[in-house]
Scaffold this motif. Structure first.
Motif, mmCIF file in Angstrom:
data_model
loop_
_atom_site.group_PDB
_atom_site.id
_atom_site.type_symbol
_atom_site.label_atom_id
_atom_site.label_comp_id
_atom_site.label_asym_id
_atom_site.label_seq_id
_atom_site.Cartn_x
_atom_site.Cartn_y
_atom_site.Cartn_z
ATOM 1 N N HIS A 184 10.191 35.168 -46.502
ATOM 2 C CA HIS A 184 9.954 33.819 -46.000
ATOM 3 C C HIS A 184 10.176 32.784 -47.103
ATOM 4 O O HIS A 184 10.692 31.682 -46.844
ATOM 5 N N LEU A 185 9.805 33.106 -48.338
ATOM 6 C CA LEU A 185 10.052 32.195 -49.458
ATOM 7 C C LEU A 185 11.539 31.938 -49.622
ATOM 8 O O LEU A 185 11.972 30.785 -49.764
ATOM 9 N N TRP A 186 12.336 33.010 -49.583
ATOM 10 C CA TRP A 186 13.781 32.846 -49.740
ATOM 11 C C TRP A 186 14.370 32.053 -48.572
ATOM 12 O O TRP A 186 15.218 31.166 -48.783
ATOM 13 N N GLU A 187 13.935 32.334 -47.372
ATOM 14 C CA GLU A 187 14.458 31.606 -46.209
ATOM 15 C C GLU A 187 14.143 30.122 -46.314
ATOM 16 O O GLU A 187 14.951 29.274 -45.905
ATOM 17 N N HIS A 188 12.986 29.802 -46.873
ATOM 18 C CA HIS A 188 12.597 28.399 -47.050
ATOM 19 C C HIS A 188 13.370 27.751 -48.191
ATOM 20 O O HIS A 188 13.753 26.567 -48.105
ATOM 21 N N ALA A 189 13.621 28.498 -49.263
ATOM 22 C CA ALA A 189 14.224 27.929 -50.468
ATOM 23 C C ALA A 189 15.741 27.876 -50.424
ATOM 24 O O ALA A 189 16.365 27.046 -51.094
ATOM 25 N N GLN A 190 16.351 28.741 -49.646
ATOM 26 C CA GLN A 190 17.791 28.948 -49.705
ATOM 27 C C GLN A 190 18.602 27.675 -49.479
ATOM 28 O O GLN A 190 19.602 27.432 -50.163
ATOM 29 N N ALA A 191 18.173 26.841 -48.537
ATOM 30 C CA ALA A 191 18.945 25.646 -48.189
ATOM 31 C C ALA A 191 19.043 24.660 -49.346
ATOM 32 O O ALA A 191 20.011 23.889 -49.431
ATOM 33 N N GLU A 192 18.058 24.665 -50.243
ATOM 34 C CA GLU A 192 18.093 23.746 -51.380
ATOM 35 C C GLU A 192 18.085 24.486 -52.720
ATOM 36 O O GLU A 192 17.564 24.007 -53.717
ATOM 37 N N TRP A 193 18.668 25.655 -52.697
ATOM 38 C CA TRP A 193 18.758 26.463 -53.906
ATOM 39 C C TRP A 193 19.834 25.933 -54.843
ATOM 40 O O TRP A 193 20.903 25.584 -54.390
ATOM 41 N N PRO A 194 19.582 25.796 -56.153
ATOM 42 C CA PRO A 194 18.382 26.184 -56.875
ATOM 43 C C PRO A 194 17.384 25.037 -57.109
ATOM 44 O O PRO A 194 16.410 25.223 -57.836
ATOM 45 N N ALA A 195 17.664 23.866 -56.524
ATOM 46 C CA ALA A 195 16.773 22.726 -56.756
ATOM 47 C C ALA A 195 15.335 23.036 -56.366
ATOM 48 O O ALA A 195 14.397 22.447 -56.918
ATOM 49 N N TYR A 196 15.164 23.978 -55.432
ATOM 50 C CA TYR A 196 13.819 24.376 -55.003
ATOM 51 C C TYR A 196 12.935 24.751 -56.186
ATOM 52 O O TYR A 196 11.721 24.554 -56.151
ATOM 53 N N LEU A 197 13.538 25.293 -57.232
ATOM 54 C CA LEU A 197 12.766 25.818 -58.361
ATOM 55 C C LEU A 197 12.491 24.798 -59.463
ATOM 56 O O LEU A 197 11.841 25.127 -60.456
ATOM 57 N N LEU A 198 12.950 23.574 -59.314
ATOM 58 C CA LEU A 198 12.858 22.626 -60.423
ATOM 59 C C LEU A 198 11.421 22.328 -60.842
ATOM 60 O O LEU A 198 11.175 21.986 -62.002
ATOM 61 N N GLU A 199 10.472 22.465 -59.928
ATOM 62 C CA GLU A 199 9.077 22.220 -60.292
ATOM 63 C C GLU A 199 8.330 23.498 -60.663
ATOM 64 O O GLU A 199 7.132 23.467 -60.948
ATOM 65 N N SER A 200 9.026 24.625 -60.672
ATOM 66 C CA SER A 200 8.376 25.888 -61.003
ATOM 67 C C SER A 200 8.007 25.934 -62.477
ATOM 68 O O SER A 200 8.609 25.266 -63.323
ATOM 69 N N ALA A 201 7.023 26.767 -62.800
ATOM 70 C CA ALA A 201 6.556 26.863 -64.182
ATOM 71 C C ALA A 201 7.656 27.362 -65.108
ATOM 72 O O ALA A 201 7.815 26.865 -66.230
ATOM 73 N N ALA A 202 8.428 28.348 -64.664
ATOM 74 C CA ALA A 202 9.471 28.915 -65.515
ATOM 75 C C ALA A 202 10.536 27.887 -65.852
ATOM 76 O O ALA A 202 10.986 27.795 -67.004
ATOM 77 N N VAL A 203 10.957 27.129 -64.871
ATOM 78 C CA VAL A 203 12.009 26.140 -65.119
ATOM 79 C C VAL A 203 11.481 25.012 -65.994
ATOM 80 O O VAL A 203 12.189 24.519 -66.888
ATOM 81 N N ARG A 204 10.244 24.622 -65.796
ATOM 82 C CA ARG A 204 9.673 23.600 -66.673
ATOM 83 C C ARG A 204 9.586 24.090 -68.113
ATOM 84 O O ARG A 204 9.840 23.335 -69.055
ATOM 85 N N ARG A 205 9.274 25.383 -68.305
ATOM 86 C CA ARG A 205 9.267 25.939 -69.661
ATOM 87 C C ARG A 205 10.662 25.915 -70.269
ATOM 88 O O ARG A 205 10.843 25.509 -71.429
ATOM 89 N N LEU A 206 11.657 26.348 -69.503
ATOM 90 C CA LEU A 206 13.027 26.371 -70.022
ATOM 91 C C LEU A 206 13.522 24.966 -70.335
ATOM 92 O O LEU A 206 14.183 24.741 -71.360
ATOM 93 N N ASN A 207 13.230 24.020 -69.462
ATOM 94 C CA ASN A 207 13.669 22.645 -69.713
ATOM 95 C C ASN A 207 13.017 22.078 -70.962
ATOM 96 O O ASN A 207 13.660 21.358 -71.744
ATOM 97 N N ALA A 208 11.756 22.419 -71.179
ATOM 98 C CA ALA A 208 11.068 21.952 -72.387
ATOM 99 C C ALA A 208 11.706 22.518 -73.645
ATOM 100 O O ALA A 208 11.697 21.880 -74.710
ATOM 101 N N LEU A 209 12.282 23.725 -73.521
ATOM 102 C CA LEU A 209 12.959 24.367 -74.651
ATOM 103 C C LEU A 209 14.455 24.060 -74.680
ATOM 104 O O LEU A 209 15.191 24.637 -75.477
#
Length: 257
Positions: A184-209
């Motif tokens: 269900h997560l993938w079905e929800h995220a797929q239409a706006e992938w990968p922007a869906y993850l921009l607020e995720s903790a991992a992406v925020r860590r990578l952007n900070a680095l």
């Protein structure tokens, strides 16, 4: 055949991996980096849990060394944990072996060695993972590396993307709430992938680095559709191949007990 998703290596004691395929996934970035390294001609990958093991393999066996802790390249190693380290023409890797140790991914792999077959999955090689699983005809557990034992969106989304490919082929997720949630997560995220993850903790860590390019690259689907990192004995080798090649039999890929 059934597919399940383990949200964190800390939950693995609740799962029976015997006789199953374990798909280790650390999208950001260990499994994406390993897939890229094998595509670029690395012959085999020693995925180790500690920095000392990684350094020893470099010193005593001439391996390329890649190491990361908390998202930052560890000092004293050839590379960090970025796929771009293996796409640099000034640092040729073809024909060499790699030793890699990361915060989450390599540890998740070592906790999963009770499985009949252990492979590495990423969005970059999603089709290769699907092809291997279909050839094996075994139940599957997606082992999300997460972040220091905690749930993460990107690895769980990969589990959902894999489920979306396998359910039409007869794999059952209805028995597992974890697998249903991932799907269900993938079905929800797929239409706006990968922007869906921009607020995720991992992406925020990578952007900070300042690793935003790594995030963008690792979210691409099937850049390497025939690369399949498979654990054999004490290392990962590429068990993929061209579309014309016949998939190996389950017996030939059974991990030595």
């Amino acid at each position: 055949m059934k597919l399940d998703v383990c949200f964190s290596p800390e939950l693995l004691p609740l799962y029976d991996l015997h006789g199953k395929v374990a798909v280790i996934v650390d999208v950001l970035r260990a499994t994406s980096t390993i897939v890229t390294a094998l595509d670029q001609g690395v012959t085999e990958v020693f995925a180790v849990a500690t920095l000392d093991e990684c350094a020893t393999l470099g010193r005593d066996h001439g391996c390329i060394t890649a190491a990361e802790r908390d998202g930052i390249a560890a000092e004293g190693f050839d590379l960090g944990n970025s796929p771009f380290g293996f796409l640099n023409e000034e640092f040729p890797v073809r024909g060499r072996t790699l030793a890699i140790s990361t915060t989450n991914g390599t540890k998740a792999l070592h906790r999963s060695l009770d499985a009949a077959a252990v492979i590495c999955g990423s969005f970059l090689n999603l089709s290769a993972v699907v092809d291997f699983i279909v050839a094996q005809q075994r139940d599957v557990v997606v082992v999300c590396a997460g972040w220091k034992g905690q749930f993460c969106l990107e690895d769980t989304a990969f589990g959902g993307a894999l489920a979306a490919r396998l359910v039409p082929l007869g794999y059952d997720v209805a028995w597992s709430d974890a697998a249903i949630a991932a799907l269900h997560l993938w079905e929800h995220a797929q239409a706006e992938w990968p922007a869906y993850l921009l607020e995720s903790a991992a992406v925020r860590r990578l952007n900070a680095l300042e690793y935003h390019d790594d995030f963008v690259f690792c979210m691409k689907l099937d850049v390497y559709p025939h690369i399949l990192p498979l654990w054999q004995n004490d290392r990962l080798i590429d068990a993929g191949g061209s579309p014309k090649q016949t998939a190996p039999s389950p017996v030939s890929l059974e991990r030595e007990q």
